[in-house]
Design a protein around this motif. Structure first.
Motif, PDB file in Angstrom:
ATOM      1  N   CYS A  27      22.237  10.517 -36.746  1.00  0.00           N
ATOM      2  CA  CYS A  27      21.410  11.133 -37.087  1.00  0.00           C
ATOM      3  C   CYS A  27      20.019  10.310 -37.835  1.00  0.00           C
ATOM      4  O   CYS A  27      20.579   9.236 -38.942  1.00  0.00           O
ATOM      5  CB  CYS A  27      21.986  12.460 -37.560  1.00  0.00           C
ATOM      6  SG  CYS A  27      23.315  13.063 -36.913  1.00  0.00           S
ATOM      7  N   ARG A  28      19.138  11.663 -38.126  1.00  0.00           N
ATOM      8  CA  ARG A  28      17.971  10.477 -39.763  1.00  0.00           C
ATOM      9  C   ARG A  28      18.042  11.617 -39.736  1.00  0.00           C
ATOM     10  O   ARG A  28      17.460  12.586 -39.592  1.00  0.00           O
ATOM     11  CB  ARG A  28      16.792  10.233 -38.586  1.00  0.00           C
ATOM     12  CG  ARG A  28      15.913   9.720 -39.574  1.00  0.00           C
ATOM     13  CD  ARG A  28      14.798   9.384 -38.383  1.00  0.00           C
ATOM     14  NE  ARG A  28      14.379   8.536 -38.139  1.00  0.00           N
ATOM     15  CZ  ARG A  28      14.415   8.373 -37.079  1.00  0.00           C
ATOM     16  NH1 ARG A  28      13.885   9.231 -36.267  1.00  0.00           N
ATOM     17  NH2 ARG A  28      14.348   7.749 -35.681  1.00  0.00           N
ATOM     18  N   CYS A  29      18.799  11.750 -41.344  1.00  0.00           N
ATOM     19  CA  CYS A  29      17.439  12.600 -42.823  1.00  0.00           C
ATOM     20  C   CYS A  29      16.483  12.520 -42.688  1.00  0.00           C
ATOM     21  O   CYS A  29      15.590  11.907 -42.172  1.00  0.00           O
ATOM     22  CB  CYS A  29      18.818  11.807 -43.527  1.00  0.00           C
ATOM     23  SG  CYS A  29      18.419  13.377 -45.167  1.00  0.00           S
ATOM     24  N   GLU A  30      15.892  13.729 -43.376  1.00  0.00           N
ATOM     25  CA  GLU A  30      14.971  13.678 -43.792  1.00  0.00           C
ATOM     26  C   GLU A  30      14.162  13.534 -44.795  1.00  0.00           C
ATOM     27  O   GLU A  30      12.944  12.801 -44.282  1.00  0.00           O
ATOM     28  CB  GLU A  30      14.083  15.375 -44.236  1.00  0.00           C
ATOM     29  CG  GLU A  30      13.140  15.815 -44.500  1.00  0.00           C
ATOM     30  CD  GLU A  30      13.139  16.986 -45.244  1.00  0.00           C
ATOM     31  OE1 GLU A  30      13.139  17.290 -46.159  1.00  0.00           O
ATOM     32  OE2 GLU A  30      13.198  18.029 -44.239  1.00  0.00           O
ATOM     33  N   CYS A  31      14.885  12.678 -45.293  1.00  0.00           N
ATOM     34  CA  CYS A  31      14.619  11.514 -45.929  1.00  0.00           C
ATOM     35  C   CYS A  31      14.180   9.515 -45.534  1.00  0.00           C
ATOM     36  O   CYS A  31      14.141   9.318 -45.896  1.00  0.00           O
ATOM     37  CB  CYS A  31      15.018  10.999 -47.221  1.00  0.00           C
ATOM     38  SG  CYS A  31      17.076  10.081 -46.856  1.00  0.00           S
ATOM     39  N   GLY A  32      14.276   9.442 -44.139  1.00  0.00           N
ATOM     40  CA  GLY A  32      14.191   8.925 -43.663  1.00  0.00           C
ATOM     41  C   GLY A  32      15.621   7.830 -43.341  1.00  0.00           C
ATOM     42  O   GLY A  32      15.543   7.119 -42.338  1.00  0.00           O
ATOM     43  N   ARG A  33      16.658   7.705 -43.795  1.00  0.00           N
ATOM     44  CA  ARG A  33      17.550   7.779 -44.027  1.00  0.00           C
ATOM     45  C   ARG A  33      19.207   7.602 -42.425  1.00  0.00           C
ATOM     46  O   ARG A  33      18.519   8.986 -41.781  1.00  0.00           O
ATOM     47  CB  ARG A  33      18.935   7.301 -44.955  1.00  0.00           C
ATOM     48  CG  ARG A  33      20.131   6.573 -44.843  1.00  0.00           C
ATOM     49  CD  ARG A  33      21.294   7.474 -46.092  1.00  0.00           C
ATOM     50  NE  ARG A  33      22.838   6.045 -45.827  1.00  0.00           N
ATOM     51  CZ  ARG A  33      23.402   6.904 -46.712  1.00  0.00           C
ATOM     52  NH1 ARG A  33      23.180   7.024 -47.943  1.00  0.00           N
ATOM     53  NH2 ARG A  33      24.963   5.462 -46.914  1.00  0.00           N
TER      54      ARG A  33
END
Length: 220
Positions: A27-33
């Motif tokens: 998964c990709r978090c909204e922050c980009g991680r």
């Protein structure tokens, strides 16, 4: 669960997990991680982001890891609770307001240091007052106005001695002994001595008290 699904702040970008990440999706978090997240944790809402949103939602405090408060060094914090290490090595969790108000400066091991500092400060202030008073040709305390009584007298009263079958009252002013009178009763001699203290020393003590207040005010 398929690529492109959005769950809270996560977006699924891969379902082809390697053996070590079985039951996980990338998964990709909204922050980009990006990281592998357990599928069950996603479905149950136990994982909503990589942790960045939790950090962003925290209240900002003016204390941070590495800051020193008294003998404490701040290691980390969780909300308003700060983990601190004392200079002696003891670690404790202390609330932000207690640290900011100075209500906790150490684990207790340095309490004696604080007392020593306060005693030293008191001695230094006393020495300054004494020097200023002596500069005006006065004494810090006069008899009857806080000065320690001399109990060496045979009567137990400063300035009163037994003389034959009577009692003699006297007082020393500017290093000169002044005879007050002789009395049949001890209480009369003691009263005369008290009156003499008031007569000779009350005005001087008022000046001394004024000097003390002025010195203390300057030190604040």
């Amino acid at each position: 669960m398929k690529i492109g699904d959005k769950i809270n702040y996560w977006t699924v970008i891969s379902t082809d997990a390697p053996p070590e990440h079985r039951y996980h999706v990338l998964c990709r978090c909204e922050c980009g991680r990006e990281c592998w997240v357990n599928c069950s944790a996603l479905r149950l809402g136990k994982s909503k982001s990589c942790g960045c949103k939790k950090r962003y939602n925290r209240k900002e405090y003016d204390l941070k890891p590495g800051d020193k408060v008294g003998y404490w060094t701040i290691l980390s914090n969780d909300g308003d609770k700060f983990r601190c290490r004392c200079i002696c090595g003891t670690e404790r969790v202390i609330k932000h307001n207690i640290l900011k108000n100075g209500r906790s400066l150490s684990c207790g091991c340095r309490r004696s240091d604080h007392q020593i500092k306060e005693q030293k400060k008191g001695r230094e202030l006393g020495q300054k007052i004494s020097r200023e008073v002596q500069r005006h040709g006065l004494s810090v305390m006069y008899a009857g106005f806080g000065r320690k009584e001399n109990k060496n007298s045979g009567t137990g009263i400063t300035g009163v001695s037994a003389w034959r079958d009577k009692y003699r009252a006297y007082i020393t002013v500017d290093r000169k002994q002044i005879h007050i009178g002789t009395f049949k009763k001890l209480e009369d001699a003691a009263k005369a001595r008290k009156n003499a203290e008031e007569h000779y020393f009350s005005e001087r003590q008022k000046i001394v008290d004024k000097i003390k207040r002025e010195v203390i005010q300057k030190e604040r």
